[in-house]
Write a protein that holds these residues in place. Structure first.
Motif, short mmCIF file in Angstrom:
data_model
loop_
_atom_site.label_atom_id
_atom_site.label_comp_id
_atom_site.label_asym_id
_atom_site.label_seq_id
_atom_site.Cartn_x
_atom_site.Cartn_y
_atom_site.Cartn_z
N LEU A 12 0.83 -1.20 0.00
CA LEU A 12 0.00 0.00 0.00
C LEU A 12 0.87 1.26 0.00
O LEU A 12 0.61 2.20 -0.75
N HIS A 13 1.90 1.26 0.84
CA HIS A 13 2.72 2.45 0.99
C HIS A 13 3.96 2.46 0.10
O HIS A 13 4.58 3.51 -0.08
N HIS A 14 4.30 1.30 -0.47
CA HIS A 14 5.47 1.22 -1.35
C HIS A 14 5.11 0.37 -2.59
O HIS A 14 5.61 -0.75 -2.74
N PRO A 15 4.24 0.89 -3.45
CA PRO A 15 3.85 0.11 -4.64
C PRO A 15 5.03 -0.19 -5.53
O PRO A 15 5.97 0.61 -5.63
N ARG A 16 4.98 -1.35 -6.16
CA ARG A 16 6.10 -1.82 -6.98
C ARG A 16 6.00 -1.34 -8.43
O ARG A 16 6.89 -1.62 -9.24
N ALA A 17 4.93 -0.67 -8.76
CA ALA A 17 4.71 -0.17 -10.12
C ALA A 17 3.86 1.09 -10.03
O ALA A 17 3.33 1.39 -8.96
N GLY A 73 -3.76 -14.26 -0.96
CA GLY A 73 -2.52 -14.30 -1.72
C GLY A 73 -2.69 -13.83 -3.14
O GLY A 73 -1.85 -13.08 -3.67
N VAL A 74 -3.79 -14.23 -3.78
CA VAL A 74 -4.05 -13.78 -5.14
C VAL A 74 -4.26 -12.27 -5.16
O VAL A 74 -3.76 -11.55 -6.05
N GLY A 75 -4.99 -11.76 -4.16
CA GLY A 75 -5.19 -10.32 -4.08
C GLY A 75 -3.86 -9.58 -3.96
O GLY A 75 -3.62 -8.57 -4.64
N LEU A 76 -2.97 -10.09 -3.11
CA LEU A 76 -1.67 -9.44 -2.95
C LEU A 76 -0.86 -9.47 -4.24
O LEU A 76 -0.18 -8.49 -4.58
N LEU A 77 -0.94 -10.58 -4.96
CA LEU A 77 -0.23 -10.65 -6.25
C LEU A 77 -0.76 -9.60 -7.22
O LEU A 77 0.01 -8.98 -7.97
N CYS A 78 -2.07 -9.39 -7.21
CA CYS A 78 -2.65 -8.34 -8.06
C CYS A 78 -2.08 -6.98 -7.69
O CYS A 78 -1.74 -6.17 -8.56
N TYR A 79 -1.94 -6.74 -6.38
CA TYR A 79 -1.42 -5.45 -5.93
C TYR A 79 0.06 -5.27 -6.25
O TYR A 79 0.53 -4.15 -6.43
N VAL A 80 0.81 -6.38 -6.32
CA VAL A 80 2.22 -6.31 -6.70
C VAL A 80 2.36 -5.88 -8.15
O VAL A 80 3.11 -4.94 -8.48
#
Length: 197
Positions: A12-17, A73-80
């Motif tokens: 949330l605070h450090h998006p990878r893209a 986990g799938v949700g987190l992968l989407c956020y990555v």
């Protein structure tokens, strides 16, 4: 759960893209901010604990926990790979202390899919199964789906999510449910007493 929240807040605070701002739909524009909805939004944490509390065995509890973990986990992968956020709402959050706290922790990022919606709907399916096995009367089932629906609605009127986030969260819940064999095989006659209202 602790590890999930660490990962969630880090993304949330450090998006990878670059963060994509979700577009508003006609529904989003029609639904105004509703201060009362914060209590319903927060009630997710009680609601998702109910299927686990009613699980009749460790095997069922493990199945529920494993698949809920996969959903998260799938949700987190989407956020990555696709960080998203909701557009800023025309609300002075300082006027609403509870919301100021919420927005300080989660300002509306990690939006799509909505894990709030996915967790609520997936929990509704599991809780529905448990209620059937307990042979609960119809009002219990209606209450289950009403609570779940109110949580979903609250994500829109707290301005934490937009309609597209909700639809993606619902799709995620449906996909994980389709791969949850423990959700669909239940003891037909029910074990335990009948609960009536």
């Amino acid at each position: 759960m602790y590890i999930f929240f660490l990962a969630y807040l880090d993304l949330l605070h450090h998006p990878r893209a670059p963060v994509f701002e979700m577009p508003l739909t006609w529904v989003d524009r029609q639904l105004g901010f509703q201060p009362w909805a914060l209590a319903v939004y927060a009630s997710l944490w009680i609601y998702v604990s109910l299927p686990a509390a009613l699980a009749p065995s460790l095997r069922r509890l493990f199945s529920l926990g494993w698949h809920m973990g996969c959903l998260c986990g799938v949700g987190l992968l989407c956020y990555v790979f696709w960080p998203t956020a909701v557009p800023p709402a025309a609300v002075d959050w300082a006027l609403y202390p509870g919301y100021a706290l919420l927005k300080g922790i989660d300002p509306g990022g990690n939006a799509c899919p909505s894990l709030h919606v996915a967790a609520a709907l997936y929990s509704a399916l599991w809780l529905g199964r448990e209620l059937r096995e307990l042979q609960c009367s119809p009002p219990w089932h209606w209450g289950n789906w009403l609570w779940s629906a109110l949580i979903v609605f609250s994500t829109l009127v707290t301005k934490q999510h937009v309609l597209l986030d909700v639809l993606a969260g619902a799709a995620l819940a449906a996909i994980v449910a389709a791969f949850s064999p423990g959700l669909w095989h239940f003891r037909g006659g029910g074990e335990g007493g009948r609960i009536t209202v």
